[in-house]
Design a protein around this motif. Structure first.
Motif, mmCIF file in Angstrom:
data_model
loop_
_atom_site.group_PDB
_atom_site.id
_atom_site.type_symbol
_atom_site.label_atom_id
_atom_site.label_comp_id
_atom_site.label_asym_id
_atom_site.label_seq_id
_atom_site.Cartn_x
_atom_site.Cartn_y
_atom_site.Cartn_z
ATOM 1 N N GLU A 2 0.835 -1.200 0.000
ATOM 2 C CA GLU A 2 0.000 0.000 0.000
ATOM 3 C C GLU A 2 0.876 1.259 0.000
ATOM 4 O O GLU A 2 1.900 1.313 0.669
ATOM 5 C CB GLU A 2 -0.891 -0.012 1.242
ATOM 6 N N LYS A 3 0.441 2.244 -0.766
ATOM 7 C CA LYS A 3 1.162 3.517 -0.806
ATOM 8 C C LYS A 3 1.010 4.228 0.529
ATOM 9 O O LYS A 3 0.001 4.080 1.213
ATOM 10 C CB LYS A 3 0.587 4.414 -1.902
ATOM 11 N N GLU A 8 -0.234 9.009 -1.549
ATOM 12 C CA GLU A 8 -1.636 9.166 -1.971
ATOM 13 C C GLU A 8 -1.988 10.652 -2.130
ATOM 14 O O GLU A 8 -2.647 11.042 -3.089
ATOM 15 C CB GLU A 8 -2.584 8.522 -0.958
ATOM 16 N N ASP A 106 -11.482 8.809 -5.449
ATOM 17 C CA ASP A 106 -10.141 8.908 -4.852
ATOM 18 C C ASP A 106 -10.213 9.356 -3.395
ATOM 19 O O ASP A 106 -9.498 8.821 -2.545
ATOM 20 C CB ASP A 106 -9.257 9.863 -5.653
ATOM 21 N N ASN A 109 -11.572 6.513 -1.237
ATOM 22 C CA ASN A 109 -10.528 5.512 -1.007
ATOM 23 C C ASN A 109 -9.524 5.997 0.037
ATOM 24 O O ASN A 109 -9.088 5.228 0.895
ATOM 25 C CB ASN A 109 -9.807 5.167 -2.311
ATOM 26 N N LEU A 110 -9.163 7.267 -0.032
ATOM 27 C CA LEU A 110 -8.229 7.837 0.943
ATOM 28 C C LEU A 110 -8.850 7.816 2.337
ATOM 29 O O LEU A 110 -8.204 7.415 3.312
ATOM 30 C CB LEU A 110 -7.859 9.274 0.552
ATOM 31 N N ARG A 113 -8.886 4.533 4.404
ATOM 32 C CA ARG A 113 -7.636 4.004 4.963
ATOM 33 C C ARG A 113 -7.671 4.057 6.495
ATOM 34 O O ARG A 113 -8.167 5.020 7.070
ATOM 35 C CB ARG A 113 -6.449 4.824 4.464
#
Length: 154
Positions: A2-3, A8, A106, A109-110, A113
């Motif tokens: 994962e980044k 991100e 996006d 998704n962020l 986390r």
């Protein structure tokens, strides 16, 4: 693997700068004054969002990467390329709707986390709300445009 959150955020920054540029380009080519003004307004909002992202990345100790990234010679962004002819309002609105949906995805998704802290989430929630607001605006404009011919037939 994962980044990191910083990676991100840098990717979102890159897409935000591209989004700003798309709004700016469409604004400059629009022949309809009100549309050009609205697109210019969206470009200014994207500029403020990019400034907040840069500050957040810097505050977290990360390096800000504002250069365009390329994958298979395509700019990474939310708005599909090539940009539609600004005279084709339906194509323009459809393109902008797709861009706002990509932006929302996006950010969702962020925010999903586990390693994102609430302070950063609160700071960036304005950006997701802006995308939601823009999406409603563009969808309403498209619906209005699609209903116009029906009114002319009556």
């Amino acid at each position: 693997m994962e980044k990191s959150i910083i990676d991100e955020l840098n990717m979102i920054l890159t897409k935000t700068l591209d989004h700003q540029e798309a709004f700016r380009q469409l604004s400059q080519t629009s022949t309809h004054g009100a549309t050009a003004d609205k697109l210019d307004e969206f470009a200014k909002v994207a500029k403020k969002e990019s400034e907040r992202l840069i500050k957040a990345i810097s505050d977290m100790g990360g390096d800000v990467q504002t250069t365009e990234r390329h994958t298979d010679q395509q700019t990474i962004g939310w708005v599909p390329r090539p940009l539609p002819d600004s005279k084709d309002l339906q194509a323009l609105l459809e393109c902008l709707i797709k861009g706002e949906r990509n932006k929302e995805d996006d950010y969702n998704n962020l925010f999903a986390r586990e390693d994102i802290d609430s302070e950063l989430k609160n700071l960036l929630s304005k950006h997701r709300k802006e995308a939601e607001s823009n999406l409603v605006y563009f969808q309403s404009a498209l619906k209005s445009l699609e209903q116009r011919p029906e009114r002319q037939d009556r």
